[in-house]
Design a protein around this motif. Structure first.
Motif, short mmCIF file in Angstrom:
data_model
loop_
_atom_site.label_atom_id
_atom_site.label_comp_id
_atom_site.label_asym_id
_atom_site.label_seq_id
_atom_site.Cartn_x
_atom_site.Cartn_y
_atom_site.Cartn_z
N ARG A 246 0.83 -1.21 0.00
CA ARG A 246 0.00 0.00 0.00
C ARG A 246 0.87 1.26 0.00
NH1 ARG A 246 -5.54 0.25 0.95
NH2 ARG A 246 -5.12 2.39 0.34
N TRP A 247 2.12 1.12 0.43
CA TRP A 247 3.03 2.27 0.47
C TRP A 247 4.29 1.94 -0.34
CZ3 TRP A 247 1.77 6.76 3.26
CH2 TRP A 247 0.61 6.65 4.06
N ARG A 248 4.78 2.90 -1.10
CA ARG A 248 6.01 2.73 -1.86
C ARG A 248 7.21 2.75 -0.91
NH1 ARG A 248 6.03 4.40 -7.45
NH2 ARG A 248 3.90 4.81 -8.22
N PRO A 249 8.36 2.27 -1.38
CA PRO A 249 9.56 2.27 -0.52
C PRO A 249 9.95 3.66 -0.04
CG PRO A 249 9.89 0.83 -2.41
CD PRO A 249 8.59 1.54 -2.65
N ASP A 250 9.58 4.73 -0.79
CA ASP A 250 9.94 6.08 -0.37
C ASP A 250 8.97 6.67 0.65
OD1 ASP A 250 7.70 6.66 -1.86
OD2 ASP A 250 8.74 7.86 -3.38
N GLY A 251 7.98 5.87 1.09
CA GLY A 251 7.05 6.31 2.11
C GLY A 251 5.83 7.04 1.59
N THR A 252 5.64 7.09 0.27
CA THR A 252 4.44 7.70 -0.30
C THR A 252 3.40 6.62 -0.60
OG1 THR A 252 5.33 7.53 -2.55
CG2 THR A 252 5.77 9.56 -1.32
N ARG A 253 2.14 7.05 -0.71
CA ARG A 253 1.07 6.09 -1.00
C ARG A 253 1.24 5.50 -2.39
NH1 ARG A 253 -4.41 7.53 1.96
NH2 ARG A 253 -3.66 8.88 3.62
N ASN A 254 1.06 4.21 -2.48
CA ASN A 254 1.15 3.55 -3.78
C ASN A 254 -0.12 3.85 -4.59
OD1 ASN A 254 2.41 2.02 -5.72
ND2 ASN A 254 2.35 0.11 -4.58
N ALA A 255 0.00 3.73 -5.90
CA ALA A 255 -1.09 4.10 -6.81
C ALA A 255 -2.09 2.95 -6.96
CB ALA A 255 -0.54 4.51 -8.17
N ILE A 256 -2.68 2.56 -5.83
CA ILE A 256 -3.75 1.55 -5.80
C ILE A 256 -5.04 2.30 -5.49
CG2 ILE A 256 -4.59 -0.57 -4.74
CD1 ILE A 256 -1.69 -1.00 -3.70
N HIS A 257 -5.90 2.42 -6.46
CA HIS A 257 -7.10 3.22 -6.30
C HIS A 257 -8.32 2.32 -6.16
CE1 HIS A 257 -4.72 6.68 -6.87
NE2 HIS A 257 -4.56 6.55 -8.18
N ILE A 258 -9.07 2.52 -5.09
CA ILE A 258 -10.29 1.75 -4.84
C ILE A 258 -11.44 2.45 -5.58
CG2 ILE A 258 -11.85 0.83 -3.10
CD1 ILE A 258 -9.53 1.09 -1.08
N MET A 259 -11.99 1.76 -6.58
CA MET A 259 -13.04 2.38 -7.39
C MET A 259 -14.40 2.32 -6.69
SD MET A 259 -10.82 3.15 -9.46
CE MET A 259 -11.82 4.16 -10.53
N ARG A 260 -14.67 1.21 -6.04
CA ARG A 260 -15.91 1.08 -5.27
C ARG A 260 -15.82 -0.16 -4.40
NH1 ARG A 260 -20.82 -1.36 -9.01
NH2 ARG A 260 -19.61 -2.86 -10.21
N LEU A 261 -16.68 -0.21 -3.37
CA LEU A 261 -16.83 -1.41 -2.56
C LEU A 261 -17.98 -2.24 -3.11
CD1 LEU A 261 -16.38 -0.11 1.11
CD2 LEU A 261 -14.64 -0.89 -0.51
N LYS A 262 -17.85 -3.54 -3.01
CA LYS A 262 -18.90 -4.44 -3.49
C LYS A 262 -20.09 -4.43 -2.52
CE LYS A 262 -16.52 -6.39 -6.91
NZ LYS A 262 -16.89 -6.23 -8.31
N ASP A 263 -21.28 -4.44 -3.09
CA ASP A 263 -22.50 -4.61 -2.30
C ASP A 263 -22.87 -6.09 -2.40
OD1 ASP A 263 -24.82 -4.39 -0.90
OD2 ASP A 263 -25.90 -3.20 -2.40
N LYS A 264 -22.43 -6.87 -1.42
CA LYS A 264 -22.52 -8.32 -1.50
C LYS A 264 -23.76 -8.85 -0.77
CE LYS A 264 -18.75 -8.10 0.53
NZ LYS A 264 -17.59 -8.38 1.39
N MET A 265 -24.13 -10.06 -1.13
CA MET A 265 -25.27 -10.70 -0.50
C MET A 265 -25.01 -10.96 0.99
SD MET A 265 -27.22 -14.18 -1.67
CE MET A 265 -25.92 -15.33 -1.24
N GLY A 266 -23.83 -11.40 1.30
CA GLY A 266 -23.42 -11.67 2.67
C GLY A 266 -22.04 -11.10 2.90
N ASP A 267 -21.35 -11.61 3.93
CA ASP A 267 -19.98 -11.16 4.17
C ASP A 267 -19.91 -9.64 4.35
OD1 ASP A 267 -17.45 -12.50 4.44
OD2 ASP A 267 -16.74 -11.41 2.69
N LYS A 268 -20.96 -9.09 4.97
CA LYS A 268 -21.12 -7.64 5.00
C LYS A 268 -20.03 -6.92 5.80
CE LYS A 268 -25.15 -7.24 2.82
NZ LYS A 268 -25.34 -6.41 1.61
N SER A 269 -19.51 -7.54 6.83
CA SER A 269 -18.52 -6.86 7.66
C SER A 269 -17.19 -6.68 6.94
CB SER A 269 -18.29 -7.63 8.96
OG SER A 269 -17.81 -8.94 8.69
N ASN A 270 -16.93 -7.52 5.96
CA ASN A 270 -15.67 -7.48 5.23
C ASN A 270 -15.80 -6.60 4.00
OD1 ASN A 270 -13.05 -8.27 4.24
ND2 ASN A 270 -14.08 -9.70 2.87
N ALA A 271 -14.83 -5.72 3.78
CA ALA A 271 -14.83 -4.89 2.58
C ALA A 271 -14.23 -5.66 1.42
CB ALA A 271 -14.02 -3.61 2.83
N SER A 272 -14.96 -5.74 0.32
CA SER A 272 -14.44 -6.26 -0.94
C SER A 272 -14.59 -5.15 -1.98
CB SER A 272 -15.20 -7.51 -1.38
OG SER A 272 -15.04 -8.54 -0.43
#
Length: 550
Positions: A246-272
């Motif tokens: 999640r973080w680059r070796p230089d201490g900056t945020r890595n370019a991993i962008h979360i587009m949206r969270l899934k609206d799932k049938m179950g497993d609600k407590s866990n973010a997908s």
């Protein structure tokens, strides 16, 4: 949690004939099937630790956390109030309490450190953690299993494995080298490919500093707040596995962008989530072109966890059904004393114990595989077989346990709807039914010693039950020329799974459980569509007494 009598009664009625909530129970001490399986597969050395964990998972506090974490699902924060990109997920405090419960007790790290029966220890802990909340076991499982894949690169393993196995939950969003412990996620599948990971379009180019730059998307990334992810991308040498922090070796945020969270049938407590790599920095894990091979060992462990998850979900549903029916009365009897209900509960008890026994037998093979080639071969074939069958049995099982509650089982205030919505997940994760069936065929073709190892396991239970002996003999029909192919792979998986469950019960359970399972699941014509059509030889009273939560 203390439950008080209502402060006032309504004129129209007084509430009676309602069971007390099932809480403050020890999920290890009160589960005879689990204790027996742990003991049979060398886990007695961990009995004290498991008892402590079982008490914590069955506490009223943990049950409350599970409810709160699912009623208050995670939220995506893409930006801060100034417009800076965040890509962070916020969780209810109960989620963090549950994560600390599992990780601080060693559910992910201890199996790699205790030396003796570590994967059996993990298995028992997973079965109990599932009963507190299933959603949090997703990041726990990936963090546990990733250790097998990290070994593909000695330098990466030396850096990340100690962090993964630290037995500490640290929720802070800071670089991994400043944390007391980390979690690892997975990001493999894409929109156009799904289970066909070779349809991947994510590209990896050398970064010039020994790392790589990734550009692409992942349609399913579970636990996006993990500290790093194992992912697949095409490098010049072909499909390759990478570790993306999640973080680059230089201490900056890595370019991993979360587009949206899934609206799932179950497993609600866990973010997908769905994520995109916009030039994300990554380290290569294993050789270029060997990406799928690199994650195979990890997949064996996550498939083990799927089996454990379904065994835990079954046990949770069974315990609720037994608890409810033992206190709820109808027609002048407790429900559990009604013959039709008793047959259903006994049948469910058989199914639940068989799932637990075969799941922990897989755990024992993981423990033994490092020094025993026969156990390694057994593990290769038995793992997908057990995963296929146990996970597919869970939804129907949980539904039947829900029906034992009548209308109360259909009301969201109770535990059954959450258990039911969760029930299909493990059959889909880490390879849905057809994918697993085809993988079984590959194991038979590429590693024929795996079939010999499974057959040797089945032979250990021969000679004590005629029904079992006939069922095992019938398995030879699949080895006839042309008999085993893609169209018959599911039938083979089912027949072999039932035999493996019986063989596991022979090692872990009293004779009345083993013989009852053979009569109920292996006898010709006894594999009924629904629970409760019980053979007259099955000792229903003994099964119910054994399964009753303590």
């Amino acid at each position: 949690m203390t439950h008080h009598a209502p402060i006032a009664e309504l004129e129209t009625h007084t509430v009676t004939n309602q069971p007390q909530p099932l809480e403050e129970s020890n999920l290890f001490g009160g589960d005879r099937a689990l204790r027996s399986a742990v003991s049979a597969f060398g886990g007695d050395v961990h009995a004290g630790r498991l008892g402590e964990f079982g008490k914590a998972c069955g506490s009223a506090e943990a049950i409350q956390w599970g409810r709160q974490a699912n009623e208050n699902p995670p939220r995506l924060k893409s930006f801060d109030r100034y417009g800076h990109r965040l890509d962070e997920v916020e969780f209810h405090p109960a989620y963090h309490q549950l994560m600390a419960l599992g990780l601080d007790h060693g559910i992910s790290g201890a199996p790699w450190q205790v030396g003796e029966a570590g994967h059996v220890l993990h298995g028992a802990m997973m079965i109990m953690m599932m009963q507190a909340d299933a959603g949090v076991t997703c990041p726990m499982s990936m963090t546990y299993a990733c250790v097998a894949a990290l070994g593909a690169d000695e330098q990466i393993a030396s850096t990340w494995s100690p962090r993964v196995t630290a037995q500490s939950y640290d929720p802070r969003f800071i670089p991994a080298d400043r944390k007391t412990g980390v979690t690892i996620g997975m990001a493999m599948t894409e929109k156009q490919g799904g289970s066909d990971v070779r349809a991947n379009t994510t590209k990896a180019e050398p970064a010039g500093d020994g790392g790589y730059i990734l550009t692409g998307h992942k349609w399913f990334c579970s636990a996006p707040m993990s500290d790093a992810f194992l992912t697949l991308a095409y490098a010049e040498g072909g499909m390759t596995c990478f570790l993306v922090p999640r973080w680059r070796p230089d201490g900056t945020r890595n370019a991993i962008h979360i587009m949206r969270l899934k609206d799932k049938m179950g497993d609600k407590s866990n973010a997908s989530s769905e994520i995109e790599y916009h030039g994300a920095w990554a380290e290569r894990l294993g050789e270029e072109g060997r990406g799928v091979r690199t994650i195979i060992d990890m997949v064996q462990h996550t498939r083990y966890d799927c089996t454990l998850g379904s065994a835990g979900g079954m046990r949770a549903a069974l315990a609720q059904a037994l608890w409810h029916t033992s206190q709820r009365r109808a027609f002048q009897k407790a429900l559990i004393d009604q013959p039709a209900m008793r047959a259903v509960l006994a049948d469910l008890a058989l199914e639940s114990e068989a799932a637990t026994a075969v799941a922990l037998r897989i755990g024992a093979s993981l423990d033994r595989a490092r020094t025993d080639p026969d156990e390694a071969a057994f593990m290769r074939l038995a793992t997908p077989i057990a995963k296929y069958w146990v996970c597919k049995r869970q939804p129907g099982f949980v539904y039947e346990a829900l029906e034992c509650h009548g209308g109360a089982g259909f009301v969201e205030e109770g535990p059954m709807p959450r258990l039911f919505r969760q029930s299909p997940l493990n059959a889909i994760w880490e390879g849905s039914g057809n994918v697993i069936a085809l993988d079984i065929l590959r194991a038979l073709s590429r590693e024929p010693e795996s079939l010999k190892a499974v057959e040797a396991e089945l032979e250990t239970a021969l000679g004590v039950n005629d029904i079992y002996d006939r069922h095992c003999a019938s398995l030879a029909d699949f080895t006839e020329p042309g008999a085993l192919h893609e169209g018959s792979a599911r039938a083979f998986a089912q027949a072999m799974a039932l035999a493996l469950q019986a063989a596991a019960l022979k090692q872990t359970a009293p004779d009345f459980v083993f013989h009852g399972f053979c009569a109920q699941r292996l006898a010709s014509g006894r594999r009924g569509f629904l629970y409760g059509d019980v053979d007259s030889s099955v000792d229903q009273d003994a099964l119910i007494e054994r399964a009753m939560p303590g």
